[in-house]
Design an enzyme around this catalytic site. Structure first.
Site, short mmCIF file in Angstrom:
data_model
loop_
_atom_site.label_atom_id
_atom_site.label_comp_id
_atom_site.label_asym_id
_atom_site.label_seq_id
_atom_site.Cartn_x
_atom_site.Cartn_y
_atom_site.Cartn_z
N ALA A 42 45.92 33.87 44.84
CA ALA A 42 46.08 33.20 43.56
C ALA A 42 44.89 32.31 43.23
O ALA A 42 45.02 31.28 42.59
CB ALA A 42 47.36 32.35 43.58
N ARG A 98 40.30 35.18 31.13
CA ARG A 98 40.70 35.84 29.88
C ARG A 98 41.96 35.25 29.26
O ARG A 98 42.34 35.59 28.15
CB ARG A 98 40.87 37.35 30.13
N LYS A 138 45.95 30.71 35.75
CA LYS A 138 46.69 31.87 35.25
C LYS A 138 48.09 31.98 35.85
O LYS A 138 49.06 32.26 35.14
CB LYS A 138 45.90 33.14 35.53
N TYR A 142 79.48 13.22 15.44
CA TYR A 142 78.81 12.95 16.70
C TYR A 142 79.86 12.44 17.69
O TYR A 142 80.53 11.43 17.46
CB TYR A 142 77.70 11.89 16.57
C1 UD1 Z 1 42.10 44.51 42.45
C2 UD1 Z 1 41.75 45.67 43.37
C3 UD1 Z 1 41.97 46.99 42.62
C4 UD1 Z 1 43.40 47.07 42.14
C5 UD1 Z 1 43.73 45.85 41.29
C6 UD1 Z 1 45.19 45.85 40.96
C7 UD1 Z 1 39.98 44.85 44.83
C8 UD1 Z 1 38.54 44.86 45.11
N1 UD1 Z 1 40.38 45.57 43.76
O1 UD1 Z 1 41.17 44.56 41.39
O2 UD1 Z 1 41.70 48.08 43.47
O3 UD1 Z 1 43.57 48.26 41.39
O4 UD1 Z 1 43.44 44.64 42.00
O5 UD1 Z 1 45.48 44.81 40.07
O6 UD1 Z 1 40.75 44.26 45.57
N2 UD1 Z 1 41.60 36.82 43.94
C9 UD1 Z 1 41.40 35.75 44.78
N3 UD1 Z 1 40.13 35.48 45.18
C10 UD1 Z 1 39.07 36.23 44.84
C11 UD1 Z 1 39.29 37.35 43.99
C12 UD1 Z 1 40.56 37.62 43.57
O7 UD1 Z 1 42.33 35.03 45.11
O8 UD1 Z 1 37.96 35.93 45.27
C13 UD1 Z 1 42.97 37.11 43.49
C14 UD1 Z 1 43.12 36.98 42.00
O9 UD1 Z 1 43.58 35.67 41.69
C15 UD1 Z 1 44.17 38.02 41.68
C16 UD1 Z 1 43.97 39.09 42.74
O10 UD1 Z 1 43.24 38.47 43.78
O11 UD1 Z 1 45.47 37.52 41.84
C17 UD1 Z 1 43.24 40.30 42.22
O12 UD1 Z 1 41.95 39.93 41.82
P1 UD1 Z 1 41.21 40.61 40.62
O13 UD1 Z 1 39.87 40.05 40.51
O14 UD1 Z 1 42.09 40.59 39.42
O15 UD1 Z 1 41.08 42.10 41.18
P2 UD1 Z 1 40.92 43.37 40.32
O16 UD1 Z 1 39.51 43.49 39.87
O17 UD1 Z 1 41.97 43.43 39.29
CA CA Z 2 43.48 41.88 38.12
#
Ligand code: UD1
Ligand code: CA
Length: 446
Positions: free
Chosen positions: A9, A15, A22, A366
């Site tokens: 998280a 976005r 978020k 009331y």
């Molecule tokens: C990730 C997956 C992708 C999958 C998708 C599903 C990877 C590299 N890719 O992509 O294969 O289809 O999720 O939704 O894992 N987060 C952290 N720390 C970080 C980066 C992310 O805590 O450094 C958390 C974000 O808060 C989020 C989750 O990890 O809850 C996913 O991160 P996000 O950057 O949205 O990954 P996606 O690019 O969507």
């Molecule tokens: Ca995502």
């Protein structure tokens, strides 16, 4: 083997264009991450670790009521999902199985996770995947000609042919802490996003001939992540439709399942009918054969059977008996009990009061801090003056009392059984049973 949960998280969620993290956006009345925490609680894991980053203090405050059941790990730099899990690794039992979830994928269900954890054996890597119509933006599952999973490729790193694949990575995994400890320090960030991708552990597992167990969610919406407010609103509606379906399948009619909002736990009896734009929040029980009119807001309430809650009524923290009618435009506030057969009409506000069987308060009143015994009639515009500027006082009314329209009952006050208060009286002291009290101006001149 025990179970540990890691919830990622730390992401910014840029976005959302919000000053809040978020995972604290709300879906069906609850923070996104609260949905995930509530679901994993049912898995009875040994420990739950939340990896936080951006505005993490706010996330911790919002989940403070979970107390020591959550361990917090900070990811100071957002270097990718693999890096995020690595931060959590020191905090979990190295002998456990680990289930990895996302704080922004709120609707993953207990049944899906429970099955997934059960089928993934101790020495395997479990991946939850899904077939989707539009895989854009998601990691693709790459299989060989024998259909074995070989690796996951992120959209940004995928070839045009790989982008055609519609089996996607949900991002949810189940794997031993032991394997993670071997693989995560080996991750490289030589990819399109220069991040440490958790997805790369799949190819590592493959290289080491670790079995890969793939499972699917029960409902496709469960794996939806929320990145924008538009996606949040879409997922809210999807979830509401699924809640509405469960309720309708239980014998309740909903005028338009696209126009109801359920933000809590509801139990509703057979043949109850719910009109449009009703919001049900918190813990709600509604009996059989009720009619809930359009625009009603009902929160933390129990309503018996055969009740009519007429349009645009607001009911909160109340207990309502059977065969009772409320509204239209009534407001029933916390700590109110309406017994069976009570009638509360339009523009009546009731707070912290009990109205016994057969009481009628039809219009513009009331009623606060009052006990009203059976079969009283409370006329139009009657006010219980319960507040003296400093304290609240009680009004007690016996059985079969008639309170004439536009009377003010200045509490503390008792009106005994069978008394009649004439219209327009300001009653400042207690009234004996079967008496007539009036403050009346009449002119004989007419
Ligand atoms: C990730 C997956 C992708 C999958 C998708 C599903 C990877 C590299 N890719 O992509 O294969 O289809 O999720 O939704 O894992 N987060 C952290 N720390 C970080 C980066 C992310 O805590 O450094 C958390 C974000 O808060 C989020 C989750 O990890 O809850 C996913 O991160 P996000 O950057 O949205 O990954 P996606 O690019 O969507
Ligand atoms: Ca995502």
């Amino acid at each position: 083997m025990g179970l540990s949960i890691i919830i990622l998280a730390a992401g910014k969620g840029s976005r959302m264009c919000s000053k809040n993290p978020k995972v604290l956006q709300k879906l069906a009345g609850k923070h996104l991450i609260e949905h995930v925490i509530n679901t994993v609680t049912k898995l009875q894991a040994e420990e739950t670790v939340v990896v936080y980053g951006h505005l993490g203090g706010k996330v911790q405050d919002a989940l403070a009521h979970h107390g020591d059941n959550i361990k917090w790990v900070e990811q100071t730099e957002l270097l990718g999902t693999g890096h995020a899990v690595l931060q959590a690794l020191d905090s979990i039992n190295p002998n456990n199985k680990v289930l990895i979830l996302y704080g922004d994928v709120p609707l993953i269900s207990f049944d899906t996770l429970n099955h997934f954890v059960e089928v993934t054996r101790e020495n395997q890597l479990g991946i939850l995947t899904a077939e989707v119509d539009n895989p854009a933006g998601l990691g693709r599952i790459i299989r060989n000609k024998y259909h074995d999973v070989m690796e996951i490729v992120e959209e940004k790193d995928a070839t045009d042919i790989q982008k055609q694949i519609t089996e996607i990575n949900t991002g949810i995994y189940c794997v031993s802490a032991n394997h993670l400890a071997q693989w995560l320090p080996e991750l490289k960030s030589n990819n399109a996003q220069a991040e440490y991708y958790l997805t790369d552990i799949v190819a590592m597992a493959r290289m080491q001939q670790v079995g890969i167990r793939v499972a699917q969610p029960i409902d496709i919406f469960e794996i939806s992540g929320v990145n924008t407010r538009v996606e949040l609103a879409q997922l809210e509606r999807t979830w509401q439709r699924s809640r509405a379906k469960v309720i309708m399948d239980g014998g309740v009619s909903i005028a338009d399942p696209d126009r109801i909002d359920i933000r809590g736990d509801v139990t509703i009896g057979q043949d109850t009918w719910i009109d449009n734009n009703v919001i049900l929040e918190g813990q709600i029980t509604i009996g059989e054969n009720c009619i809930i009119g359009p625009g009603c807001f009902i929160k933390d309430a129990t309503i018996g059977s055969n009740c009519k809650i007429k349009p645009y009524s607001v009911i909160e923290g109340a207990q309502i008996g059977s065969n009772t009618t409320v509204g239209p435009y009534a407001r029933v506030r916390p700590d109110t009990i309406l017994d069976d057969g009570v009638q509360v009409g339009n523009f009546v506000e009731i707070k912290a009061s009990r109205l016994a069987t057969g009481v009628k308060a039809g219009h513009l009143s009331y009623i606060g801090n009052a006990e009203i015994d059976a079969n009283c009639n409370i006329g139009a515009g009657v006010i219980t003056c319960n507040y003296d500027g400093a304290r609240k006082h009680k009004t007690e009314i016996g059985k079969n009392v008639f309170v004439g329209s536009n009377s003010s009952l200045v509490a503390p006050i008792t009106i005994e059984d069978g008394a009649t208060i004439a219209a327009g009286t300001v009653v400042t002291k207690s009234v004996e049973s079967e008496s007539l009290t009036c403050l009346l101006y009449t002119s004989d001149a007419a």
